[in-house]
Design an enzyme around this catalytic site. Structure first.
Site, mmCIF file in Angstrom:
data_model
loop_
_atom_site.group_PDB
_atom_site.id
_atom_site.type_symbol
_atom_site.label_atom_id
_atom_site.label_comp_id
_atom_site.label_asym_id
_atom_site.label_seq_id
_atom_site.Cartn_x
_atom_site.Cartn_y
_atom_site.Cartn_z
ATOM 1 N N HIS A 92 -4.687 -2.896 -9.308
ATOM 2 C CA HIS A 92 -5.442 -2.664 -7.845
ATOM 3 C C HIS A 92 -5.045 -3.888 -6.754
ATOM 4 C CE1 HIS A 92 -8.996 -0.323 -9.897
ATOM 5 N NE2 HIS A 92 -7.867 0.401 -9.896
ATOM 6 N N ASP A 146 -6.348 -5.805 -4.756
ATOM 7 C CA ASP A 146 -7.030 -6.934 -4.465
ATOM 8 C C ASP A 146 -6.710 -7.922 -5.651
ATOM 9 O OD1 ASP A 146 -8.686 -5.187 -6.305
ATOM 10 O OD2 ASP A 146 -10.260 -6.488 -5.668
ATOM 11 N N ASP A 157 -11.220 -7.175 -14.121
ATOM 12 C CA ASP A 157 -12.517 -6.268 -13.784
ATOM 13 C C ASP A 157 -13.005 -5.525 -15.081
ATOM 14 O OD1 ASP A 157 -11.915 -7.144 -11.173
ATOM 15 O OD2 ASP A 157 -11.330 -5.389 -10.429
ATOM 16 N N HIS A 192 -14.483 -11.187 -9.758
ATOM 17 C CA HIS A 192 -15.424 -11.116 -8.566
ATOM 18 C C HIS A 192 -16.638 -11.720 -8.826
ATOM 19 C CE1 HIS A 192 -13.075 -7.831 -6.674
ATOM 20 N NE2 HIS A 192 -12.740 -7.299 -7.957
#
Length: 262
Positions: free
Chosen positions: A54, A56, A130, A168
């Site tokens: 991904h 990010d 994630d 995150h």
């Protein structure tokens, strides 16, 4: 060894390990925080670890390549722009003085990997991208509930003192949901209050630990009575007495979280 969480983008952390001379970064979604840290501490960048594709988590790699003295490592089953060293489940990555073990943990993406680092004089670390968040887990973009649940179980089986370095700052949002699912979980309440203090002071809530997540994270607690009861109340019915029942609980729990509004 030093472990740093470099804030990036809106709510990302780029993890850095360094020995005051050499540094490795994990999931650099932005070049700037890494460059600032390298320059401030006069560090050489000797490796980049990528958990999944991904943007990010990878957008900073291109700009960092001119500083990179080693390799970029990423999943053999995912595509990362530019040259990189593909890695597979169980592989060891030795970037002296560190020795990382690759763990395939699909669910969020099909080829998502984690990097487990054992240390001689400190608690081990898992860089889990994630997949596992503090108080939560990632959305299922490319995998099934069964694959994600298996990946979470694999992470949960790591040593209890393993530091959980996800990417995150979702913890307070996750804990609102966790407390809704298990309102009588006092450890979750205490942790939520601690996280509020951390964030008000501008400090990260991470890293967490495997031991803590097993106590407060509903996605690791699908066999617990209160989690099952809350899911049943939300969904109407579940089959809770078999291994398939645990998967049903997890599946509904993840769907519930997708639309949850505190």
């Amino acid at each position: 060894m030093n472990l740093l969480a470099l804030p990036a983008l809106t709510d990302n952390y780029i993890w850095m390990v360094h020995d005051e001379h050499r540094a490795i970064v994990v999931d650099p979604g932005d070049e700037e925080p890494v460059v600032k840290a390298l320059d401030a501490m006069n560090l050489e960048l000797v490796g980049i670890l990528v958990t999944h594709h991904h943007h990010d988590h990878v957008d900073g790699i291109g700009g960092l390549r001119r500083r990179l003295l080693g390799q970029v490592y990423g999943s053999a089953t995912e595509v990362i722009a530019g040259p990189y060293q593909p890695v597979s489940d169980g592989q060891q990555i030795v970037i002296s003085p560190w020795d990382f073990q690759v763990m395939l943990i699909p669910g969020h993406t099909a080829g998502h990997v984690a990097y487990f680092l054992e240390l001689p004089d400190a608690a081990p670390i898992v860089f889990c991208g994630d997949t596992l968040f503090s108080g939560g887990c990632g959305r299922l973009f490319e995998g099934s509930p069964a694959r994600m649940l298996a990946s979470l179980k694999r992470l949960a089986a790591l040593p209890a003192n393993t530091r959980v370095c996800c990417t995150h700052e979702y913890t307070l949002s996750n804990m609102k949901f966790a407390r809704h699912v298990e309102p009588m979980n006092q450890q979750a309440l205490i942790y939520e209050q601690w996280c509020q203090v951390q964030r008000q002071a501008g400090r990260p809530t991470l890293p967490s630990s495997i031991e803590l997540e097993q106590k407060i994270n509903p996605f690791l607690r699908c066999d617990q009575t209160q989690v099952r009861q809350s899911v049943k109340s939300y969904a109407g019915s579940i089959s809770a007495e078999s291994p398939e029942g645990e998967l049903a609980v997890f599946t509904i729990l993840r769907q519930w979280k997708n639309g949850f509004v505190a």
